[in-house]
Design an enzyme around this catalytic site. Structure first.
Site, PDB file in Angstrom:
ATOM      1  N   GLY A  17       1.154   6.029  -5.565  1.00 28.39           N
ATOM      2  CA  GLY A  17       1.454   5.646  -7.150  1.00 28.39           C
ATOM      3  C   GLY A  17       2.424   6.547  -7.713  1.00 28.39           C
ATOM      4  O   GLY A  17       3.269   5.751  -8.574  1.00 28.39           O
ATOM      5  N   CYS A  44      -3.230   8.551   1.353  1.00 23.45           N
ATOM      6  CA  CYS A  44      -2.866   7.268   2.189  1.00 23.45           C
ATOM      7  C   CYS A  44      -2.227   7.549   3.236  1.00 23.45           C
ATOM      8  O   CYS A  44      -2.415   7.353   4.514  1.00 23.45           O
ATOM      9  CB  CYS A  44      -2.458   6.026   1.230  1.00 23.45           C
ATOM     10  SG  CYS A  44      -2.333   4.493   2.433  1.00 23.45           S
ATOM     11  N   CYS A  49      -5.573   6.037   4.858  1.00 20.92           N
ATOM     12  CA  CYS A  49      -5.493   4.822   5.283  1.00 20.92           C
ATOM     13  C   CYS A  49      -4.643   4.683   6.344  1.00 20.92           C
ATOM     14  O   CYS A  49      -4.952   4.023   7.598  1.00 20.92           O
ATOM     15  CB  CYS A  49      -5.465   3.874   4.176  1.00 20.92           C
ATOM     16  SG  CYS A  49      -4.429   4.101   2.764  1.00 20.92           S
ATOM     17  N   LYS A  52      -5.895   6.757   9.676  1.00 25.77           N
ATOM     18  CA  LYS A  52      -7.271   6.213  10.023  1.00 25.77           C
ATOM     19  C   LYS A  52      -7.076   5.079  10.590  1.00 25.77           C
ATOM     20  O   LYS A  52      -7.801   4.645  11.712  1.00 25.77           O
ATOM     21  CB  LYS A  52      -8.172   6.141   8.507  1.00 25.77           C
ATOM     22  CG  LYS A  52      -9.431   5.321   8.845  1.00 25.77           C
ATOM     23  CD  LYS A  52     -10.132   5.165   7.707  1.00 25.77           C
ATOM     24  CE  LYS A  52      -9.184   3.976   6.981  1.00 25.77           C
ATOM     25  NZ  LYS A  52      -9.580   3.484   5.587  1.00 25.77           N
ATOM     26  N   GLY A 177     -22.589   6.376   3.033  1.00 23.37           N
ATOM     27  CA  GLY A 177     -22.859   4.683   3.531  1.00 23.37           C
ATOM     28  C   GLY A 177     -21.840   3.821   3.361  1.00 23.37           C
ATOM     29  O   GLY A 177     -21.893   2.579   3.073  1.00 23.37           O
ATOM     30  N   TYR A 179     -17.391   2.817   3.069  1.00 21.13           N
ATOM     31  CA  TYR A 179     -16.274   2.501   3.818  1.00 21.13           C
ATOM     32  C   TYR A 179     -15.936   3.321   4.772  1.00 21.13           C
ATOM     33  O   TYR A 179     -15.753   3.266   5.912  1.00 21.13           O
ATOM     34  CB  TYR A 179     -15.256   1.706   2.992  1.00 21.13           C
ATOM     35  CG  TYR A 179     -14.283   2.600   2.250  1.00 21.13           C
ATOM     36  CD1 TYR A 179     -13.163   2.926   2.977  1.00 21.13           C
ATOM     37  CD2 TYR A 179     -14.402   2.886   1.089  1.00 21.13           C
ATOM     38  CE1 TYR A 179     -12.282   3.642   2.324  1.00 21.13           C
ATOM     39  CE2 TYR A 179     -13.614   3.823   0.292  1.00 21.13           C
ATOM     40  CZ  TYR A 179     -12.348   4.128   0.923  1.00 21.13           C
ATOM     41  OH  TYR A 179     -11.596   4.910   0.364  1.00 21.13           O
ATOM     42  N   GLU A 183     -16.449   3.320   8.732  1.00 23.94           N
ATOM     43  CA  GLU A 183     -15.282   3.241   9.644  1.00 23.94           C
ATOM     44  C   GLU A 183     -15.230   4.256  10.532  1.00 23.94           C
ATOM     45  O   GLU A 183     -15.083   4.145  11.795  1.00 23.94           O
ATOM     46  CB  GLU A 183     -13.839   3.421   8.860  1.00 23.94           C
ATOM     47  CG  GLU A 183     -13.804   2.107   7.895  1.00 23.94           C
ATOM     48  CD  GLU A 183     -12.564   2.243   7.071  1.00 23.94           C
ATOM     49  OE1 GLU A 183     -12.126   1.265   6.345  1.00 23.94           O
ATOM     50  OE2 GLU A 183     -12.258   3.419   6.418  1.00 23.94           O
ATOM     51  N   GLY A 264     -18.252  10.053  -1.103  1.00 24.24           N
ATOM     52  CA  GLY A 264     -17.516   9.824  -2.319  1.00 24.24           C
ATOM     53  C   GLY A 264     -16.442  10.630  -2.534  1.00 24.24           C
ATOM     54  O   GLY A 264     -16.075  11.759  -1.833  1.00 24.24           O
ATOM     55  N   ASP A 305      -6.040   7.017  -8.220  1.00 21.28           N
ATOM     56  CA  ASP A 305      -7.388   7.614  -8.047  1.00 21.28           C
ATOM     57  C   ASP A 305      -7.933   8.659  -9.016  1.00 21.28           C
ATOM     58  O   ASP A 305      -9.096   8.807  -9.270  1.00 21.28           O
ATOM     59  CB  ASP A 305      -7.725   8.033  -6.676  1.00 21.28           C
ATOM     60  CG  ASP A 305      -7.737   7.051  -5.527  1.00 21.28           C
ATOM     61  OD1 ASP A 305      -7.362   5.675  -6.174  1.00 21.28           O
ATOM     62  OD2 ASP A 305      -7.770   7.428  -4.280  1.00 21.28           O
ATOM     63  N   THR A 313      -5.064   2.418  -2.704  1.00 19.47           N
ATOM     64  CA  THR A 313      -3.714   2.442  -2.599  1.00 19.47           C
ATOM     65  C   THR A 313      -2.988   1.386  -3.437  1.00 19.47           C
ATOM     66  O   THR A 313      -2.160   1.630  -4.227  1.00 19.47           O
ATOM     67  CB  THR A 313      -3.226   2.744  -1.265  1.00 19.47           C
ATOM     68  OG1 THR A 313      -3.635   4.023  -0.697  1.00 19.47           O
ATOM     69  CG2 THR A 313      -1.624   3.124  -1.231  1.00 19.47           C
ATOM     70  N   HIS A 438      -6.275 -25.204  14.991  1.00 19.90           N
ATOM     71  CA  HIS A 438      -7.063 -25.118  15.871  1.00 19.90           C
ATOM     72  C   HIS A 438      -6.228 -24.723  17.383  1.00 19.90           C
ATOM     73  O   HIS A 438      -5.355 -25.100  17.469  1.00 19.90           O
ATOM     74  CB  HIS A 438      -7.826 -26.270  16.321  1.00 19.90           C
ATOM     75  CG  HIS A 438      -8.721 -26.520  17.076  1.00 19.90           C
ATOM     76  ND1 HIS A 438     -10.084 -25.657  17.210  1.00 19.90           N
ATOM     77  CD2 HIS A 438      -8.762 -26.955  18.254  1.00 19.90           C
ATOM     78  CE1 HIS A 438     -10.827 -25.961  17.987  1.00 19.90           C
ATOM     79  NE2 HIS A 438     -10.039 -26.483  19.067  1.00 19.90           N
ATOM     80  N   GLU A 443      -9.659 -20.926  10.758  1.00 22.18           N
ATOM     81  CA  GLU A 443     -10.175 -22.654  10.542  1.00 22.18           C
ATOM     82  C   GLU A 443     -11.290 -22.759   9.897  1.00 22.18           C
ATOM     83  O   GLU A 443     -11.554 -23.797   9.413  1.00 22.18           O
ATOM     84  CB  GLU A 443      -9.830 -23.188  12.014  1.00 22.18           C
ATOM     85  CG  GLU A 443     -10.886 -23.183  12.950  1.00 22.18           C
ATOM     86  CD  GLU A 443     -10.750 -24.212  14.287  1.00 22.18           C
ATOM     87  OE1 GLU A 443     -10.539 -25.569  14.051  1.00 22.18           O
ATOM     88  OE2 GLU A 443     -10.572 -23.781  15.195  1.00 22.18           O
TER      89      GLU A 443
END
Length: 449
Positions: A17, A44, A49, A52, A177, A179, A183, A264, A305, A313, A438, A443
């Site tokens: 940012g 990030c 991110c 990771k 618990g 993300y 991950e 957190g 943040d 991000t 397909h 789809e």
């Protein structure tokens, strides 16, 4: 620029940012400087991110190599070498940091590689004692992992340190618990570690659709990841041989080689001098700002943040752009926080946009849901029982698709395009009118009846 100021804009924090705001403001003709005490690129790029996701890619080869045999490839028994992946990831981080530095340099943004604090509405003091003045100050210092105040917490690590582990631990405990916890649970499990996720509540990923998060829990358990729910930490003991003994309320003590706190993130406002100059902070230390990212002190703004609005991000980048265009570009811009897509790069990944089914029923009353619960073609031939789940949440009164939620291979890649439909407020009959591509997993989004 007034002669009373050294810079039109001084940015504290060179994350995604802050870099965007500095670059755009400089492009509008402002004289800009940035102070960054650690590394250009922010969480990030340096310890979030990007590295990771590279670990996620590395971890997924465990399944891909096993599946390849079902597709006719003679794959020998393979050995995973953690230092090779770790060092290659860190090298990529170094490369990206250099690119971010080049971006600032190309835009004539002066960079101070040291900590800065605010001493007045237009005053900044650097760690070496240098005093500077700026017409506008932007706080873009991001957030940091929270470490609970419990006995022995110093023996645990956070996501920041994961990328620098000397050796791969045999037993990994992950507190949380959300993300980040899920991950890293998937990553370490694919590296053949014994993984236990310890959560103080009874749910994982509470902001995601219930059916999707339940499916991830089911698949994770099937893979062999262990979960302890309603298990708040009491203390952590380091044993003589170096392992950790974890004590949780209502649970038997358990041993682990590494404990990762992923409970957190807290805004980085400590020691910046914000309250001393009148900047109003929230109860968790977040900078309180209005729709134009302006704090209670008119010359001081904040994005990303550190404001604790949406800790993503792309949101910080959009806020940085809006700030620079509004303050320096003569183009008043505000960020639209409606229908922000998000993803969890678990194994398999989750992605969602818009309202969950529960949120839609609370807000809209009558809703319809359309669900496709299927086994991806690749999983079928690979002999995997793992099933994908896609869900459309539709406003019954208007037929507008107000939410899309998915779990399955490449879900985040698919959802990025599907999020356009939710943002554009398209209706379910418009989905039905689109011909299926397909055979693909995507789809299923246009075949639900």
């Amino acid at each position: 620029m007034s002669e009373a100021y050294d810079y039109d804009l001084f940015v504290i924090g060179a994350g995604s940012g802050g870099v965007r705001a500095a670059r755009i403001a400089a492009g509008h003709g402002a004289k800009v400087a940035v102070a960054e005490e650690y590394r250009v690129g922010g969480t990030c790029v340096i310890r979030g991110c990007v590295p990771k996701k590279l670990l996620v890619y590395g971890a997924h080869f465990a399944e891909d190599l096993a599946d390849a045999r079902r597709f006719g490839w003679e794959v020998p028994d393979c050995r995973f070498d953690w230092p090779t992946l770790r060092d290659n990831v860190l090298s990529e981080v170094d490369r990206l940091e250099g690119i971010y530095g080049e971006i600032l340099d190309r835009n004539n943004v002066e960079v101070f590689d040291q900590r800065a604090k605010i001493t007045g509405p237009n005053d900044i003091e650097l760690a070496d004692g240098t005093k500077l003045r700026a017409g506008t100050i932007l706080i873009a210092t991001g957030a940091r992992p929270v470490i609970p105040e419990i006995e022995g917490a110093e023996h645990a690590i956070t996501s920041n340190e994961v990328f620098h582990l000397e050796t791969l631990p045999k037993r990994v405990a992950i507190a949380g618990g959300g993300y980040i916890a899920n991950e890293f649970a998937g990553i370490f499990h694919e590296f053949k570690c014994d993984v236990t996720l310890i959560n103080r509540s009874d749910k994982i990923l509470r902001h995601y659709d219930e059916a999707v998060r339940d499916r991830l829990l089911q698949i994770s358990l099937m893979k062999g990841i262990k979960f302890l729910f309603n298990a708040p930490f009491e203390r952590i003991e380091k044993q003589e041989e170096g392992s950790l003994l974890l004590h949780m309320k209502g649970q038997d003590p358990m041993e682990a080689d590494v404990l990762i706190f992923a409970v957190g993130r807290a805004p980085n406002t400590q020691g910046l001098g914000l309250q001393e100059v009148g900047v109003e902070l929230g109860k968790n230390g977040a900078v309180l700002v209005d729709e134009d990212n302006q704090s209670s002190v008119p010359s001081i703004y904040a994005i990303g943040d550190v404001t604790d609005r949406v800790q993503l991000t792309p949101v910080a980048i959009r806020e940085g752009q809006a700030f620079a265009d509004t303050v320096f570009g003569g183009k008043p811009t505000r960020v639209d926080y409606d229908s922000i897509p998000s993803a969890v790069f678990s194994h398999p990944p989750i992605a969602g946009v818009g309202m969950t089914e529960g949120e839609a029923r609370t807000k809209l009353g009558s809703v319809k849901t359309y669900v496709s619960d299927f086994r991806p073609m690749k999983n079928v031939l690979a002999g995997r029982n793992e099933r994908a789940l896609y869900k459309l949440v539709v406003d019954d009164a208007t037929e507008e698709v107000v939410g899309i939620h998915m779990i399955g291979p490449d879900a985040p890649e698919i959802l990025q395009a599907a999020a356009i439909a939710v943002k554009a407020r398209l209706k379910k009959p418009q989905f039905d009118e689109v011909l299926a591509l397909h055979p693909t997993m995507a789809e299923e989004l246009v075949l639900m009846k």
